[in-house]
Design an enzyme around this catalytic site. Structure first.
Site, PDB file in Angstrom:
ATOM      1  N   HIS A 135     -34.552  22.745  50.956  1.00 43.81           N
ATOM      2  CA  HIS A 135     -34.248  22.488  52.368  1.00 43.81           C
ATOM      3  C   HIS A 135     -35.418  23.049  53.187  1.00 43.81           C
ATOM      4  CE1 HIS A 135     -32.175  23.224  56.239  1.00 43.81           C
ATOM      5  NE2 HIS A 135     -31.250  22.368  55.837  1.00 43.81           N
ATOM      6  N   ASP A 212     -31.810  30.696  47.553  1.00 43.57           N
ATOM      7  CA  ASP A 212     -31.137  30.079  48.691  1.00 43.57           C
ATOM      8  C   ASP A 212     -29.765  29.612  48.197  1.00 43.57           C
ATOM      9  OD1 ASP A 212     -30.122  28.484  50.642  1.00 43.57           O
ATOM     10  OD2 ASP A 212     -31.874  27.179  50.830  1.00 43.57           O
ATOM     11  N   GLN A 215     -25.930  26.303  49.700  1.00 43.49           N
ATOM     12  CA  GLN A 215     -25.022  25.283  49.150  1.00 43.49           C
ATOM     13  C   GLN A 215     -24.286  25.781  47.911  1.00 43.49           C
ATOM     14  OE1 GLN A 215     -24.205  22.619  50.652  1.00 43.49           O
ATOM     15  NE2 GLN A 215     -25.848  22.365  52.137  1.00 43.49           N
ATOM     16  N   LYS A 238     -20.935  27.247  56.252  1.00 46.25           N
ATOM     17  CA  LYS A 238     -20.745  26.356  55.096  1.00 46.25           C
ATOM     18  C   LYS A 238     -19.692  26.912  54.138  1.00 46.25           C
ATOM     19  CE  LYS A 238     -25.612  24.912  55.130  1.00 46.25           C
ATOM     20  NZ  LYS A 238     -25.699  23.589  55.754  1.00 46.25           N
ATOM     21  N   CYS A 376     -32.851  17.399  56.209  1.00 45.62           N
ATOM     22  CA  CYS A 376     -33.754  18.568  56.245  1.00 45.62           C
ATOM     23  C   CYS A 376     -34.423  18.783  54.891  1.00 45.62           C
ATOM     24  CB  CYS A 376     -33.025  19.843  56.691  1.00 45.62           C
ATOM     25  SG  CYS A 376     -32.362  19.723  58.329  1.00 45.62           S
TER      26      CYS A 376
HETATM   27  N1  PLP Z   1     -30.557  25.849  52.501  1.00 44.72           N
HETATM   28  C1  PLP Z   1     -29.851  24.777  52.129  1.00 44.72           C
HETATM   29  C2  PLP Z   1     -29.877  24.362  50.692  1.00 44.72           C
HETATM   30  C3  PLP Z   1     -29.104  24.079  53.070  1.00 44.72           C
HETATM   31  O1  PLP Z   1     -28.398  23.015  52.686  1.00 44.72           O
HETATM   32  C4  PLP Z   1     -29.098  24.515  54.409  1.00 44.72           C
HETATM   33  C5  PLP Z   1     -28.342  23.780  55.433  1.00 44.72           C
HETATM   34  O2  PLP Z   1     -27.999  22.644  55.285  1.00 44.72           O
HETATM   35  C6  PLP Z   1     -29.843  25.641  54.736  1.00 44.72           C
HETATM   36  C7  PLP Z   1     -30.562  26.284  53.765  1.00 44.72           C
HETATM   37  C8  PLP Z   1     -29.903  26.157  56.122  1.00 44.72           C
HETATM   38  O3  PLP Z   1     -28.648  26.555  56.551  1.00 44.72           O
HETATM   39  P1  PLP Z   1     -28.460  27.027  58.053  1.00 44.72           P
HETATM   40  O4  PLP Z   1     -28.834  25.869  58.920  1.00 44.72           O
HETATM   41  O5  PLP Z   1     -27.017  27.374  58.133  1.00 44.72           O
HETATM   42  O6  PLP Z   1     -29.354  28.185  58.257  1.00 44.72           O
END
Ligand code: PLP
Length: 418
Positions: A135, A212, A215, A238, A376
């Site tokens: 992402h 990260d 998800q 999430k 993203c």
């Molecule tokens: N990492 C992953 C794999 C994501 O899917 C997302 C959001 O969709 C993020 C990071 C970023 O999350 P946030 O926008 O809540 O900071």
């Protein structure tokens, strides 16, 4: 028409999806005259009654600023705040609540590590390894600090199936590698990456690892002690909690050695114009008043999620994604992206002759909410040779019938517009 029977009310794998579902007031909403079919949980999950009530109750009975007041209400709010921290520690399998730093979201957690941990160690020519399926939140913060230091971000390729192979990571770790940042679950392909093996590799090669878990946290049991990473981030919104709160977990000894990254109230020990000394961890990284009620409600959300049992959640979602992978490809022209062996409850797809944006708009007319675009993850879409895709993502409340509803709606769209 599909050969498979409609199974709207049937729970997957014995998990009481309908009972769980009944706890989410928004899912009773009708959209465009039809029941809402919410298949965008990877973007943000809906909230159970327990979380909504916890927020309201906190504001009605327990709200005051934290860590500051000598009066009882502030002390109560502070106690609930620190209880939320202990709950997050339990959720992640950390024995030490000092390892839990409250941030706004996963993105801010990555930024904190990039600026406070990595930047002071970076020299020109150094490398930060990420994967092709990250992402943007796990790419751009690294690019920003790399740019300030003359370092660079290097992508580890994924396979055509959408998998990340440990040997490909190993091959790219070199003498200039200063950081490895890997997603546990791809927000597009749903791929579950071999983070445990990658953590072992990173440890062996002496490279700090950030996972990260944005998800992963809503879908998989996490135990940071057995994982062996150095940092891990996830977002409250999430994981069925409120938006605006997230978590950075870091090994205590690494956090202890890190300088502050934002200055302000609460993160100091003593301030004078001659010089300022800083608070202990995790408070050193928590400048200013946080989302006090949101953090309390995040604790409630994680307790609620643990109460469902993350093994049961995983089994439920495996059944859902298995069914989606069987049902959706029967839609003429539909192609599912990636075929990883281990996949979380995320299925991205394209339909020949139809733009994903149009597919999303037409599904919305049937009350079906999916995500369209690059999610993203532009470098991943470039790797796949696609400008965009459509994505259905599931959660604890998703039913097999909703997947049928999606497939049936797609079949109508294809018959009419393709
Ligand atoms: N990492 C992953 C794999 C994501 O899917 C997302 C959001 O969709 C993020 C990071 C970023 O999350 P946030 O926008 O809540 O900071």
């Amino acid at each position: 028409m599909s050969a498979l029977p409609a199974r709207r009310d049937e729970p997957a794998s014995g998990f009481a999806a309908e009972a769980v579902r009944a706890q989410f007031p928004i899912l009773a909403t009708r959209m465009r005259g039809r029941p809402l079919v919410y298949l965008d949980s990877a973007a943000s999950a809906q909230k159970p009654r327990a979380v909504i009530d916890a927020l309201a109750r906190f504001y009605e009975h327990d709200y005051a600023n934290i860590h500051r007041g000598v009066y009882e209400l502030s002390q109560r709010a502070s106690a609930l705040h620190e209880e939320a921290r202990r709950e997050v520690a339990r959720f992640l399998g950390s024995r030490d609540p000092r390892e839990i730093v409250f941030v706004r979201n996963a993105t801010e957690g990555v930024n904190l590590v990039a600026y406070a941990f990595l930047e002071p160690r970076l020299e020109p020519g150094d490398e930060i390894l990420v994967t092709e399926m990250e992402h943007h939140a796990n790419i751009v913060p690294w690019q920003l600090v790399a740019g300030r230091r003359g370092a660079r971000v290097v992508p580890v390729p994924i396979t055509d199936e959408g998998e990340l192979r440990v040997e490909d990571v190993a091959e790219r770790i070199g003498p200039r590698t200063r950081m490895l940042a890997v997603t546990w679950v791809s927000n597009v392909l749903g791929t579950i990456t071999p983070v445990h093996a990658i953590a072992e590799l990173a440890r062996r090669r002496g490279v700090p690892l950030l996972v990260d878990a944005a998800q992963a946290a809503p879908h998989l049991p996490i135990d940071v002690r057995s994982l062996g990473a150095d940092f891990l981030v996830f977002s409250g919104h999430k994981t069925y909690g409120p938006s605006g709160v997230g978590v950075l977990w870091g090994r205590a000894e690494l956090l202890e050695a890190m300088p502050p990254w934002q200055g302000g109230g609460d993160m100091i020990e003593r301030v004078s114009f001659a010089g300022t000394t800083f608070n202990t961890i995790p408070f050193r990284f928590e400048a200013g008043t946080p989302d006090i009620a949101g953090i309390h409600a995040l604790g409630v959300a994680l307790r609620w999620l643990r109460g469902l049992g993350l093994e049961a959640v995983r089994a439920h979602e495996e059944a859902l994604v298995g069914y989606a992978l069987e049902r959706l490809p029967r839609v003429p022209g539909l192609r599912v992206l990636g075929s990883p062996r281990a996949r979380a409850a995320v299925v991205a797809f394209t339909i020949d002759g139809l733009h994903p944006q149009d597919v999303g708009t037409l599904l919305d007319l049937d009350g079906i909410a999916i995500r369209t675009g690059h999610h993203c993850a532009m470098p991943l879409h470039e790797r796949l040779g696609l400008p965009a895709s459509a994505r259905a993502s599931m959660g604890v409340y998703t039913t097999l019938g909703e997947i049928d509803a999606l497939a049936a709606s797609l079949e109508r769209i294809v018959a009419r517009f393709r």
